[in-house]
Design a protein around this motif. Structure first.
Motif, PDB file in Angstrom:
ATOM      1  N   SER A  87       0.834  -1.201   0.000  1.00  0.00           N
ATOM      2  CA  SER A  87       0.000   0.000   0.000  1.00  0.00           C
ATOM      3  C   SER A  87       0.866   1.248   0.000  1.00  0.00           C
ATOM      4  N   ASN A  88       2.041   1.172   0.675  1.00  0.00           N
ATOM      5  CA  ASN A  88       3.006   2.278   0.701  1.00  0.00           C
ATOM      6  C   ASN A  88       2.351   3.610   1.050  1.00  0.00           C
ATOM      7  N   THR A  89       1.580   3.606   2.154  1.00  0.00           N
ATOM      8  CA  THR A  89       0.882   4.825   2.558  1.00  0.00           C
ATOM      9  C   THR A  89       1.532   5.502   3.767  1.00  0.00           C
ATOM     10  N   GLY A  90       2.508   4.870   4.391  1.00  0.00           N
ATOM     11  CA  GLY A  90       3.126   5.443   5.580  1.00  0.00           C
ATOM     12  C   GLY A  90       4.421   6.178   5.280  1.00  0.00           C
ATOM     13  N   THR A  91       5.112   6.556   6.341  1.00  0.00           N
ATOM     14  CA  THR A  91       6.413   7.225   6.197  1.00  0.00           C
ATOM     15  C   THR A  91       7.426   6.305   5.560  1.00  0.00           C
ATOM     16  N   LEU A  92       7.344   5.011   5.880  1.00  0.00           N
ATOM     17  CA  LEU A  92       8.231   4.025   5.276  1.00  0.00           C
ATOM     18  C   LEU A  92       7.527   3.365   4.095  1.00  0.00           C
ATOM     19  N   THR A  93       8.208   3.287   2.962  1.00  0.00           N
ATOM     20  CA  THR A  93       7.678   2.596   1.787  1.00  0.00           C
ATOM     21  C   THR A  93       8.634   1.487   1.386  1.00  0.00           C
ATOM     22  N   PHE A  94       8.106   0.496   0.652  1.00  0.00           N
ATOM     23  CA  PHE A  94       8.865  -0.717   0.386  1.00  0.00           C
ATOM     24  C   PHE A  94       8.762  -1.139  -1.075  1.00  0.00           C
ATOM     25  N   THR A  95       9.778  -1.856  -1.527  1.00  0.00           N
ATOM     26  CA  THR A  95       9.714  -2.574  -2.796  1.00  0.00           C
ATOM     27  C   THR A  95      10.119  -4.021  -2.541  1.00  0.00           C
ATOM     28  N   PHE A  96       9.644  -4.918  -3.410  1.00  0.00           N
ATOM     29  CA  PHE A  96       9.944  -6.345  -3.274  1.00  0.00           C
ATOM     30  C   PHE A  96       9.983  -6.951  -4.662  1.00  0.00           C
ATOM     31  N   THR A  97      11.044  -7.663  -4.986  1.00  0.00           N
ATOM     32  CA  THR A  97      11.157  -8.317  -6.292  1.00  0.00           C
ATOM     33  C   THR A  97      11.633  -9.756  -6.102  1.00  0.00           C
ATOM     34  N   GLU A  98      11.219 -10.606  -7.031  1.00  0.00           N
ATOM     35  CA  GLU A  98      11.635 -11.997  -7.043  1.00  0.00           C
ATOM     36  C   GLU A  98      12.588 -12.242  -8.195  1.00  0.00           C
ATOM     37  N   THR A  99      13.783 -12.713  -7.892  1.00  0.00           N
ATOM     38  CA  THR A  99      14.707 -13.154  -8.933  1.00  0.00           C
ATOM     39  C   THR A  99      14.291 -14.543  -9.404  1.00  0.00           C
ATOM     40  N   THR A 100      14.010 -15.421  -8.427  1.00  0.00           N
ATOM     41  CA  THR A 100      13.360 -16.714  -8.675  1.00  0.00           C
ATOM     42  C   THR A 100      12.254 -16.826  -7.625  1.00  0.00           C
ATOM     43  N   GLY A 101      11.609 -17.975  -7.551  1.00  0.00           N
ATOM     44  CA  GLY A 101      10.561 -18.135  -6.547  1.00  0.00           C
ATOM     45  C   GLY A 101      11.077 -18.201  -5.125  1.00  0.00           C
ATOM     46  N   THR A 102      12.394 -18.387  -4.985  1.00  0.00           N
ATOM     47  CA  THR A 102      12.954 -18.576  -3.642  1.00  0.00           C
ATOM     48  C   THR A 102      13.964 -17.510  -3.238  1.00  0.00           C
ATOM     49  N   ASN A 103      14.167 -16.485  -4.064  1.00  0.00           N
ATOM     50  CA  ASN A 103      15.091 -15.418  -3.663  1.00  0.00           C
ATOM     51  C   ASN A 103      14.825 -14.155  -4.466  1.00  0.00           C
ATOM     52  N   GLY A 104      15.326 -13.040  -3.954  1.00  0.00           N
ATOM     53  CA  GLY A 104      15.124 -11.770  -4.644  1.00  0.00           C
ATOM     54  C   GLY A 104      15.666 -10.608  -3.836  1.00  0.00           C
ATOM     55  N   LEU A 105      15.105  -9.425  -4.087  1.00  0.00           N
ATOM     56  CA  LEU A 105      15.590  -8.190  -3.473  1.00  0.00           C
ATOM     57  C   LEU A 105      14.439  -7.440  -2.807  1.00  0.00           C
ATOM     58  N   TRP A 106      14.779  -6.525  -1.886  1.00  0.00           N
ATOM     59  CA  TRP A 106      13.772  -5.664  -1.277  1.00  0.00           C
ATOM     60  C   TRP A 106      14.424  -4.370  -0.823  1.00  0.00           C
TER      61      TRP A 106
END
Length: 209
Positions: A87-106
């Motif tokens: 939702s990214n409605t607060g002071t802190l916002t986030f991103t999340f990505t999957e490189t594969t189904g078991t790992n990725g970045l945030w």
């Protein structure tokens, strides 16, 4: 003889349970999720726990595992799954990505230009009807700063001990504090005050000499 057999059977059952638990958690550890180049301070794993459940998320699987890092209840920050992003409605916002189904970045970003945010941040993943939560204790994020991290799922499911694919992510916080930083004008006034004080001090010393 019957009691001895019962004790042996109980011991065998406990041993089998321990083996199953070890197989389920696999090699999962606090090192599986990082933020700003640092691994999590603590990790907890629980079978059958979905931290994403309910409108406010479900921090119950965290239990008392993180009590050594401070007290206080956990609050939902944000949620992510493949059907609905943050939702990214607060002071802190986030991103999340999957490189594969078991790992990725945030990432986590402090969107405030004037306040420092300090909090206990919990990153909780649901995968294979199991939940894992990673604690970043007393994390500090400067105004406008973005911290980057990575994640991986290393617990196992099934007879082949495969790593399950990501299902959803829930972020919790505890003891979040927002601290305003002085505005530039405040620094200028402080510097001017120090200069006036220094001049007055030198004058007094000159008169005394």
């Amino acid at each position: 003889m019957t009691k001895l057999r019962q004790r042996l059977a109980m011991a065998a059952a406990i041993f089998a349970f321990a083996l199953n638990a070890h197989a389920a958690i696999g090699s999962a550890s606090a090192a599986d999720v990082t933020l700003d180049g640092q691994q999590a301070d603590a990790f907890v794993y629980q079978q059958g726990w979905n931290p994403h459940a309910g409108p406010q998320g479900d921090p119950s699987g965290i239990g008392t595992a993180f009590d050594a890092f401070g007290s206080g209840s956990y609050n939902l920050l944000d949620k992510y799954d493949s059907n609905q992003g943050f939702s990214n409605t607060g002071t802190l916002t986030f991103t999340f990505t999957e490189t594969t189904g078991t790992n990725g970045l945030w990432t986590v970003t402090n969107t405030s230009a004037t306040s420092i945010v300090t909090l206990d941040l919990v990153f909780a993943i649901h995968a294979g009807n199991q939940g894992g939560a990673w604690l970043f204790d007393d994390e500090t994020i400067q105004p406008g700063e973005t911290l980057q991290g990575d994640w991986q799922i290393l617990w196992t499911v099934g007879n082949n001990n495969a790593h399950p694919d990501f299902s959803n992510l829930t972020l919790f916080e505890r003891n979040m504090v927002t601290t305003p930083i002085p505005e530039p004008g405040t620094y200028a006034m402080l510097l001017a005050g120090l200069m006036v004080t220094g001049v007055a001090y030198r004058k007094r010393r000159g008169k005394q000499g």
